[in-house]
Design a protein around this motif. Sequence first.
Motif, mmCIF file in Angstrom:
data_model
loop_
_atom_site.group_PDB
_atom_site.id
_atom_site.type_symbol
_atom_site.label_atom_id
_atom_site.label_comp_id
_atom_site.label_asym_id
_atom_site.label_seq_id
_atom_site.Cartn_x
_atom_site.Cartn_y
_atom_site.Cartn_z
ATOM 1 N N GLN A 44 -11.475 -19.281 -1.997
ATOM 2 C CA GLN A 44 -10.139 -18.792 -1.683
ATOM 3 C C GLN A 44 -9.046 -19.756 -2.134
ATOM 4 N N ASN A 140 -10.707 -9.351 -6.393
ATOM 5 C CA ASN A 140 -9.503 -8.717 -5.847
ATOM 6 C C ASN A 140 -9.143 -7.449 -6.604
ATOM 7 N N ARG A 143 -11.449 -4.563 -5.777
ATOM 8 C CA ARG A 143 -11.143 -3.951 -4.486
ATOM 9 C C ARG A 143 -9.973 -2.976 -4.617
ATOM 10 N N MET A 185 -3.850 -9.219 -8.793
ATOM 11 C CA MET A 185 -4.700 -10.144 -8.029
ATOM 12 C C MET A 185 -4.079 -10.459 -6.669
ATOM 13 N N ASP A 186 -2.764 -10.656 -6.654
ATOM 14 C CA ASP A 186 -2.078 -10.933 -5.387
ATOM 15 C C ASP A 186 -2.181 -9.752 -4.433
ATOM 16 N N GLY A 188 -4.583 -7.586 -4.185
ATOM 17 C CA GLY A 188 -5.914 -7.586 -3.601
ATOM 18 C C GLY A 188 -6.124 -8.694 -2.598
ATOM 19 N N ALA A 189 -5.502 -9.836 -2.841
ATOM 20 C CA ALA A 189 -5.706 -10.990 -1.958
ATOM 21 C C ALA A 189 -4.881 -10.916 -0.682
ATOM 22 N N SER A 193 -6.725 -6.380 1.319
ATOM 23 C CA SER A 193 -7.776 -7.336 1.672
ATOM 24 C C SER A 193 -9.021 -6.612 2.149
ATOM 25 N N SER A 194 -10.122 -7.345 2.219
ATOM 26 C CA SER A 194 -11.407 -6.699 2.486
ATOM 27 C C SER A 194 -11.511 -6.166 3.909
#
Length: 348
Positions: A44, A140, A143, A185-186, A188-189, A193-194
């Motif tokens: 992370q 990310n 997702r 990417m941001d 997804g992060a 989020s998961s």
Amino acid sequence: MTVSNFAARLLAWHRKHGRHDLPWQHPRTPYRVWLSEIMLQQTQVQTVIPYFENFLRQFPHLPDLAAAPAEAVMKAWAGLGYYSRARNLHKAAQHCMAYHAGALPDDFDGLLALPGIGRSTAGAILSQAHGSRHAIVDGNVKRVLTRHFAITGDAGSSAVDKRLWQLAESLLPETHLADYSQAIMDLGATVCSSRNPKCTACPIAQDCQALAAGTVLNAPGRKPAKSVPERETYVVLARCRTGAILLEQRPDHGIWGGLYSLPEADDSGRAVAIAHRYITAKKPATVSLPAFKHLFSHFRLNIHPVLLDGCTAKSHIEDNDRMRWATPDDLSKLGLPAPIQKLLKRLP
């Protein structure tokens, strides 16, 4: 929904809510982007930042990394895990010095030929450092895409992976490629989020197929989870009166590859026998220390330390031997696995 609309919404969101102060963004050079992308694999952002900054202090440019001893590189990496990443960074830097005039290639095939650089990492370097039109499909991005387009099936399978790459490439805007790569990417992060996605804050939620179907938490699809196997190992902590510790450099491949660690075996007797080869005079008594666990991605390791204190070290070790007596000053310079570092710090 048009491609431009998807990218435009992400870019607009990123201008207001994206991450703009990450250390590898200022300046966003190929070397810094490459280093950050390798560190961010399986790790992370908040964990990576101090390692990235420390790594740059020691190896500010690619030639510095290429010229560094392998031990110094592994020491700077120690604690980040997945140590093949550090070995490949070092090898790739040396390859660049030999064949690319000390710089990373600026073409996709040239980057892909370097150790440790795959399709997504090459795309990240080219899009972020050069503004080239290349896609990224990291965890990310997977997702975001599997949820938005309701892609089912194991995201690690070749069929799903192929579909994700097709989508990622079709959604690329014509301009602002560096910002777009960072934006998806941001998203997804920080939003998609998961475990706790913030769908109400998502700029593309209005046509997210998983959200509409109520299946957001089902994506991306995975193989059924397997139970985590356990392994046992015994490590011997042989310590001289001077404070020197007996260490063994591990093979380049495998767990903690290339790092120095305590000698180990599958039972305490064998571990102690290894240490006795490097001790002279009277053999010290053995003391079993409390066992502890260390969790890897694919198994749990139960570590049983055995202490041999007050040893007298042999004065000579063969040059081709992977063993060495390390002084306290040496220990501060060598790359040791994180659980071994913790064990040594707990010693009186």
